[in-house]
Scaffold this active site. Structure first.
Site, PDB file in Angstrom:
ATOM      1  N   HIS A   1      -3.758 -16.711  -8.666  1.00  0.00           N
ATOM      2  CA  HIS A   1      -3.688 -18.135  -8.357  1.00  0.00           C
ATOM      3  C   HIS A   1      -4.959 -18.863  -8.775  1.00  0.00           C
ATOM      4  O   HIS A   1      -4.908 -19.989  -9.241  1.00  0.00           O
ATOM      5  CB  HIS A   1      -3.450 -18.293  -6.859  1.00  0.00           C
ATOM      6  CG  HIS A   1      -3.062 -19.668  -6.428  1.00  0.00           C
ATOM      7  ND1 HIS A   1      -1.862 -20.236  -6.781  1.00  0.00           N
ATOM      8  CD2 HIS A   1      -3.710 -20.586  -5.662  1.00  0.00           C
ATOM      9  CE1 HIS A   1      -1.789 -21.453  -6.239  1.00  0.00           C
ATOM     10  NE2 HIS A   1      -2.894 -21.694  -5.577  1.00  0.00           N
TER      11      HIS A   1
ATOM     12  N   GLY B   1      -4.510 -27.110  -1.273  1.00  0.00           N
ATOM     13  CA  GLY B   1      -4.235 -26.820   0.135  1.00  0.00           C
ATOM     14  C   GLY B   1      -2.847 -27.302   0.543  1.00  0.00           C
ATOM     15  O   GLY B   1      -1.886 -26.541   0.479  1.00  0.00           O
TER      16      GLY B   1
ATOM     17  N   SER C   1      -3.422 -25.414  -7.779  1.00  0.00           N
ATOM     18  CA  SER C   1      -2.638 -25.325  -6.556  1.00  0.00           C
ATOM     19  C   SER C   1      -2.083 -26.695  -6.132  1.00  0.00           C
ATOM     20  O   SER C   1      -1.460 -27.379  -6.937  1.00  0.00           O
ATOM     21  CB  SER C   1      -3.480 -24.688  -5.450  1.00  0.00           C
ATOM     22  OG  SER C   1      -2.665 -24.270  -4.376  1.00  0.00           O
ATOM     23  N   TYR C   2      -2.356 -27.135  -4.889  1.00  0.00           N
ATOM     24  CA  TYR C   2      -1.847 -28.440  -4.462  1.00  0.00           C
ATOM     25  C   TYR C   2      -2.526 -29.585  -5.215  1.00  0.00           C
ATOM     26  O   TYR C   2      -2.055 -30.720  -5.163  1.00  0.00           O
ATOM     27  CB  TYR C   2      -2.019 -28.631  -2.952  1.00  0.00           C
ATOM     28  CG  TYR C   2      -1.159 -29.759  -2.402  1.00  0.00           C
ATOM     29  CD1 TYR C   2       0.198 -29.560  -2.157  1.00  0.00           C
ATOM     30  CD2 TYR C   2      -1.698 -31.019  -2.170  1.00  0.00           C
ATOM     31  CE1 TYR C   2       0.989 -30.598  -1.701  1.00  0.00           C
ATOM     32  CE2 TYR C   2      -0.911 -32.061  -1.703  1.00  0.00           C
ATOM     33  CZ  TYR C   2       0.440 -31.842  -1.468  1.00  0.00           C
ATOM     34  OH  TYR C   2       1.232 -32.864  -1.019  1.00  0.00           O
TER      35      TYR C   2
ATOM     36  N   ASP D   1       0.287 -14.465  -9.932  1.00  0.00           N
ATOM     37  CA  ASP D   1       0.272 -15.312  -8.739  1.00  0.00           C
ATOM     38  C   ASP D   1       1.670 -15.354  -8.138  1.00  0.00           C
ATOM     39  O   ASP D   1       2.642 -15.681  -8.832  1.00  0.00           O
ATOM     40  CB  ASP D   1      -0.180 -16.722  -9.124  1.00  0.00           C
ATOM     41  CG  ASP D   1      -0.108 -17.708  -7.959  1.00  0.00           C
ATOM     42  OD1 ASP D   1      -0.181 -17.262  -6.799  1.00  0.00           O
ATOM     43  OD2 ASP D   1       0.002 -18.920  -8.227  1.00  0.00           O
TER      44      ASP D   1
END
Length: 474
Positions: free
Chosen positions: A433, A87, A183-184, A381
């Site tokens: 992603h 996120g 991701s994050y 992605d």
């Protein structure tokens, strides 16, 4: 009952268990977290699963929500794996469990479940954690906590969670342990790994027996992530030459969190030029309001086959995890349930307080500590693209000891791979992603290879010798 009273009750139960120092008290707390049949589950499963809260700060009333799945076969012999989404502010339950690697996925009606045939709990015990507070069902009795989240506290609370969780599940103390995510979580995973290593060194114990981690399409370094992103979307023809130059000029050194106003304007131009595509998966249909489950086709073993692809999985999760009967089944009391469960929290992401520009220094530290580290990338992605990941890995200045080449699944190229001294890099062809969402079979194969510590196979040829010959000739 208020959140404060529920938190006090949980703290009291923990205190009783600690005071008694008896296995029965700990086991009863574990058994209280056991989940029986879920709403919308019209099939049986051959594994146990548990969900609930672990308090990470008793004074402020911070508690993190988890959902744990035992392996389908012989869980006592399988490693423990923690999955984290990013996120910042996105739910590992909503993404990781419900649409990627978990056993229970949600049908388009938002009320019915189906079994994921490529669930990762076929080969490991899988633990999903919603961190930090404000994400998913995780909460704090101190409202200001939602406005003061950041990388440092997330790592600290996640470590506290793990230490408390293994007290509730003592059979996993010292069990072979890995972390994976995307991701994050490219920040969360190395930061938490670093915290575990330091804790083990300070305590002289391996209660959390961390062996390695695996990061997919993860943020690693702001400069290289930005450079690779703009280059990726430009080479695919998604943006103009002028916008490409503008992005490099206005956003080249910007952080991914809290970008400047001038960079935001350049990003708005970028989005307008890209148009209404799913930037998380650029070659698959985007979710539209009237969209039904769509079909995509691909070749497997030389034959063209159909497989279901649903671009609207987030919508289904929002319906399911807001159902009161689902929250009750997952042991989320009414007093703790959010007014509206969401896959990602805008409050958390908009009030993120600390985010280092790079975690490459942590990679070096953990490579030296001997951890098994794999980095993988779906090559479709446009959020954290393969170019960004390759630039960041190059910046580590690691030596290579295997040829760069393809790996295969069902007779087809699954992607490409390169072994470095201390790190293994793998791409997954055609994945976005969320690699396990778009290429579930390939993702499970990748995960099995990671756990075994054996690199995905490449053709047995003389790539290195041919390269050396060409280089010497030149």
């Amino acid at each position: 009952m208020s959140k404060t009273r529920w938190s006090c009750l949980a703290i009291t139960l923990l205190a009783i268990a600690h005071f008694c120092n008896c296995e029965e008290a700990v086991l009863s707390e574990k058994e209280q977290d056991k989940v029986s049949r879920l709403p919308g589950q019209d099939f049986d499963v051959d594994f146990a699963h548990y969900s609930g809260f672990v308090t990470t700060n008793e004074e402020l009333g911070r508690a993190l929500f988890y959902w744990f799945f035992e392996a389908t076969e012989d869980p006592a012999s399988k490693p423990l794996v923690l999955w984290l989404n990013g996120g910042p502010g996105c739910s590992s339950v909503g993404f990781g469990e419900a649409e990627e690697i978990g056993p229970f996925h949600i049908k388009p009606d938002g009320k019915t479940l189906y079994l994921n045939q490529y669930s990762w709990n076929q080969v490991a015990n899988i633990l999903f954690l919603d961190a930090p507070v404000g994400v998913g069902y995780s909460y704090s009795n101190t409202s200001s906590d939602l406005l003061t989240n950041g990388d440092k506290r997330t790592a600290k609370d996640s470590l506290k969670f793990l230490l408390e969780w293994v007290e509730r599940f003592p059979e996993y103390k010292g069990r072979e342990f890995y972390i994976a995510g995307e991701s994050y979580a490219g920040h969360y995973i190395p930061q938490l790994s670093q915290a575990i290593v330091k804790h083990n060194q300070a305590s002289g114990e391996n209660t959390i027996n961390l062996k390695g981690y695996m990061v997919g399409n993860g943020l690693m370094d702001d400069y290289h992530d930005s450079l690779g992103l703009y280059q990726y979307i430009w080479t695919l023809g998604f943006i103009s030459d002028q916008t490409y130059s503008l992005l490099k000029l206005k956003c080249g050194l910007e952080p991914f969190i809290h970008t400047s106003e001038v960079c935001n304007k350049a990003l708005e131009i970028m989005d307008m030029e890209i148009g209404e595509i799913d930037q998380y998966s650029v070659f698959t249909p985007a979710c539209v309001s009237q969209s039904k489950t769509l079909l995509k086709k691909r070749r497997v073993g030389g034959f063209r086959v159909s497989e279901q692809y649903d671009p609207c999985t987030m919508k289904h999760s929002k319906v399911y995890f807001n159902l009161q009967e689902v929250q009750e089944a997952l042991h989320v009391p009414p007093g703790l349930a959010p007014s509206k469960w969401d896959t990602c929290s805008d409050v958390v992401s908009e009030h993120w307080n600390d985010s280092p520009s790079s975690v490459l220094d942590i990679y070096h530290e953990l490579i030296d500590a001997g951890l098994r580290i794999w980095v993988f990338s779906g090559d479709a992605d446009a959020v954290v693209p393969v170019t960004s990941t390759r630039y960041s890995i190059d910046a580590l200045n690691l030596s290579t000891f295997s040829p760069y080449g393809p790996w295969y699944i069902d007779g087809q190229v699954g992607g490409w791979t390169q072994q470095y001294d201390g790190l293994n890099f793998v791409t997954v062809r055609g994945a976005g992603h969320e690699v396990p969402l778009h290429r579930p079979k390939e993702a499970l194969t990748l995960f099995q290879a990671f756990l075994s510590g054996v690199s995905l196979s490449t053709p047995k040829n003389s790539i290195n010798s041919e390269k050396s010959k060409l280089m010497s000739d030149s």
